[in-house]
Design an enzyme around this catalytic site. Structure first.
Site, PDB file in Angstrom:
ATOM      1  CG  ASP A 219      16.527  28.651  52.027  1.00  0.00           C
ATOM      2  OD1 ASP A 219      15.261  29.035  51.905  1.00  0.00           O
ATOM      3  OD2 ASP A 219      16.932  27.855  51.054  1.00  0.00           O
TER       4      ASP A 219
ATOM      5  CG  PHE B 263      20.340  26.727  44.664  1.00  0.00           C
ATOM      6  CD1 PHE B 263      20.675  26.243  43.119  1.00  0.00           C
ATOM      7  CD2 PHE B 263      21.702  26.352  45.208  1.00  0.00           C
ATOM      8  CE1 PHE B 263      20.719  25.081  43.036  1.00  0.00           C
ATOM      9  CE2 PHE B 263      22.288  25.481  45.079  1.00  0.00           C
ATOM     10  CZ  PHE B 263      22.352  24.904  43.574  1.00  0.00           C
TER      11      PHE B 263
ATOM     12  CE  LYS C 199      11.426  25.145  43.403  1.00  0.00           C
ATOM     13  NZ  LYS C 199      11.501  23.817  43.838  1.00  0.00           N
TER      14      LYS C 199
ATOM     15  CB  SER D 263      16.107  26.975  33.874  1.00  0.00           C
ATOM     16  OG  SER D 263      15.597  26.019  33.091  1.00  0.00           O
TER      17      SER D 263
ATOM     18  CE1 TYR E 103      12.422  29.630  37.195  1.00  0.00           C
ATOM     19  CE2 TYR E 103      11.522  28.471  35.417  1.00  0.00           C
ATOM     20  CZ  TYR E 103      12.666  28.133  36.725  1.00  0.00           C
ATOM     21  OH  TYR E 103      13.462  27.418  36.622  1.00  0.00           O
TER      22      TYR E 103
ATOM     23  CE  LYS F  96      16.196  29.905  37.355  1.00  0.00           C
ATOM     24  NZ  LYS F  96      16.913  29.760  38.122  1.00  0.00           N
TER      25      LYS F  96
ATOM     26  CE1 TYR G 205      21.905  23.502  37.465  1.00  0.00           C
ATOM     27  CE2 TYR G 205      19.740  23.782  38.868  1.00  0.00           C
ATOM     28  CZ  TYR G 205      21.328  24.032  38.443  1.00  0.00           C
ATOM     29  OH  TYR G 205      21.737  25.052  39.659  1.00  0.00           O
TER      30      TYR G 205
ATOM     31  CG  ASN H 275       7.887  20.474  37.760  1.00  0.00           C
ATOM     32  OD1 ASN H 275       8.771  21.250  39.075  1.00  0.00           O
ATOM     33  ND2 ASN H 275       8.013  20.569  36.961  1.00  0.00           N
ATOM     34  CG  LEU H 276       6.381  12.881  34.614  1.00  0.00           C
ATOM     35  CD1 LEU H 276       4.558  13.094  34.407  1.00  0.00           C
ATOM     36  CD2 LEU H 276       6.989  13.144  33.443  1.00  0.00           C
TER      37      LEU H 276
HETATM   38  N1  UDP Z   1       4.131  16.469  32.227  1.00  0.00           N
HETATM   39  C1  UDP Z   1       2.490  15.548  32.534  1.00  0.00           C
HETATM   40  N2  UDP Z   1       1.726  15.393  34.039  1.00  0.00           N
HETATM   41  C2  UDP Z   1       1.608  16.506  34.284  1.00  0.00           C
HETATM   42  C3  UDP Z   1       3.647  17.217  34.421  1.00  0.00           C
HETATM   43  C4  UDP Z   1       3.654  17.142  33.580  1.00  0.00           C
HETATM   44  O1  UDP Z   1       1.833  15.017  31.238  1.00  0.00           O
HETATM   45  O2  UDP Z   1       0.917  16.585  35.316  1.00  0.00           O
HETATM   46  C5  UDP Z   1       4.521  16.117  31.265  1.00  0.00           C
HETATM   47  C6  UDP Z   1       4.786  17.921  30.630  1.00  0.00           C
HETATM   48  O3  UDP Z   1       3.313  17.492  29.437  1.00  0.00           O
HETATM   49  C7  UDP Z   1       6.514  17.035  29.637  1.00  0.00           C
HETATM   50  C8  UDP Z   1       6.855  16.753  30.971  1.00  0.00           C
HETATM   51  O4  UDP Z   1       5.850  15.743  32.049  1.00  0.00           O
HETATM   52  O5  UDP Z   1       5.603  17.311  29.221  1.00  0.00           O
HETATM   53  C9  UDP Z   1       7.504  17.407  31.515  1.00  0.00           C
HETATM   54  O6  UDP Z   1       6.795  18.633  32.805  1.00  0.00           O
HETATM   55  P1  UDP Z   1       7.325  19.692  33.835  1.00  0.00           P
HETATM   56  O7  UDP Z   1       6.375  20.265  33.981  1.00  0.00           O
HETATM   57  O8  UDP Z   1       7.930  18.386  34.946  1.00  0.00           O
HETATM   58  O9  UDP Z   1       8.546  19.768  33.558  1.00  0.00           O
HETATM   59  P2  UDP Z   1       9.609  21.423  32.239  1.00  0.00           P
HETATM   60  O10 UDP Z   1       9.728  20.190  31.319  1.00  0.00           O
HETATM   61  O11 UDP Z   1       8.059  21.253  31.335  1.00  0.00           O
HETATM   62  O12 UDP Z   1       9.991  22.296  32.962  1.00  0.00           O
END
Ligand code: UDP
Length: 341
Positions: free
Chosen positions: A33, A83, A87, A127, A152, A156, A180, A202-203
């Site tokens: 890494d 990996f 990202k 992805s 990005y 991929k 993934y 990410n969520l």
């Molecule tokens: N999302 C959300 N609030 C956040 C981050 C993400 O509502 O603060 C939603 C986003 O709109 C999507 C889902 O969560 O519908 C997954 O988003 P993420 O960025 O985790 O992964 P993605 O599918 O975009 O690669």
């Protein structure tokens, strides 16, 4: 003799979980890494979980050809899991050259060195972004890829194509791309997990950081989508399940079980989960309430995507097993661990 797997980007979120599963399955691992997007927390966690205090962290920038050559001269390796890549989707839009430069060059370098040094088995971390917004759901590996919506995502697609072309031109090389869906959660030990730098995109990291008090409020990006509850649907795959798919794929390559020189597998659960359902489940299983609000849609988000996982089941003998509730508990345990709570 143990087979040895090079894990490039092995100190990161997915790489560290894969390293644990490989070691526990009886493989030797060379972790490499450049530490550009992580510190040594997860690598130290890998050592603890596996009891391998002797495991070495090789500092390698895969864009540095001479250093890559040196690594291949130092170790005899049988397979590569790649990996090492940037990202962040948004950053790739703002600075495409950074992404094309790093993500493509590092992959070309490592495949070249692998080829010269007789390492024939290459697994690429791809992805579900390569699919874009598909009409027919769930997506199978035969679903055509749509043009990428970010540099990005494009890297991929291009890396998949590089691997496909190399397996067709250099007959000794075999390749697998794992696509993934949305990897989430942490190791049950809470010793390794996702460590986003800055504000998470990410969520799940955003949820856990809100729960721990690092972020004030979670925004749910849109509740007017054409889905049952109006929020987007995704296929959230547990990180340990995901890591196990790599072990299955590496075994398939090393045991000579591949049916083509280049194969692709979706890695997901096959179950669509809405943003609202994910938030509700997180609150319920962890017994807490999140401060959250409905916000406008986020640019570039697809409405819904989830995997058809039949091929991985049939050919890799792999399927996701961990319940979403356990995965979301593990994400929270990890967040508390890094917050020192
Ligand atoms: N999302 C959300 N609030 C956040 C981050 C993400 O509502 O603060 C939603 C986003 O709109 C999507 C889902 O969560 O519908 C997954 O988003 P993420 O960025 O985790 O992964 P993605 O599918 O975009 O690669």
């Amino acid at each position: 003799m143990k087979k040895t797997v090079l894990v490039s980007g092995g100190a990161g979120y997915i790489g560290s979980h894969v390293t644990v599963e490989l070691l526990q399955a009886g493989y030797e691992v060379v972790v490499a890494d450049n530490m550009s997007n992580c510190d040594s927390t997860c690598f130290e966690g890998v050592r603890k979980i596996t009891g391998r205090d002797d495991l070495k962290l090789n500092i390698v920038d895969f864009c540095d050809k001479a250093r890559v050559e040196e690594l291949f001269s130092e170790y005899k390796m049988d397979a590569l899991i790649h990996f090492a890549a940037f990202k962040a989707v948004g950053e790739s839009v703002a600075d495409p050259l950074k992404y094309y430069g790093n993500n493509l060059e590092s992959f070309v370098n490592v495949i070249g060195a692998a080829h010269r040094h007789g390492l024939h088995n290459i697994l690429f971390s791809s992805s579900a972004t390569v699919y874009g917004q598909v009409e027919d759901l769930p997506v199978t590996e035969k679903t055509p890829r749509l043009p990428a919506t970010s540099p990005y995502g494009n890297t991929k697609q291009i890396c998949e194509d590089i691997l496909r072309d190399c397996t067709s031109a250099y007959k000794d090389i075999k390749g697998i791309a794992l696509r993934y869906f949305n990897p989430i959660g942490a190791h049950p030990s809470a010793l390794i997990g996702e460590l986003p730098r800055g504000v998470p995109n990410n969520l799940v990291p955003f949820i856990t950081q809100t729960a721990v008090g690092k972020r004030e409020c979670l925004s749910i990006f849109g509740n007017d989508y054409p889905t049952p509850d109006g929020t987007c649907l995704r296929d959230y795959i547990d990180i340990v399940d995901l890591a196990k798919a790599h072990v299955a794929a590496v075994s398939r390559m090393l045991d000579g079980k591949m049916e083509a020189d280049y194969e692709i597998f979706n890695v997901g659960t096959g179950r669509p989960v809405s943003v609202q359902e994910l938030v509700d489940t997180f609150e319920k299983v962890n017994g807490l309430k999140l401060n959250c609000k409905i916000a406008p849609r986020r640019d570039g988000d697809v409405t819904a995507i989830w995997a058809d996982t039949a091929l991985a089941g049939e050919k890799l003998g792999w399927k996701a097993t961990r319940e979403l509730s356990d995965t979301l508990k593990s994400a929270w345990e990890w967040e508390k661990h890094i917050a020192g709570k």
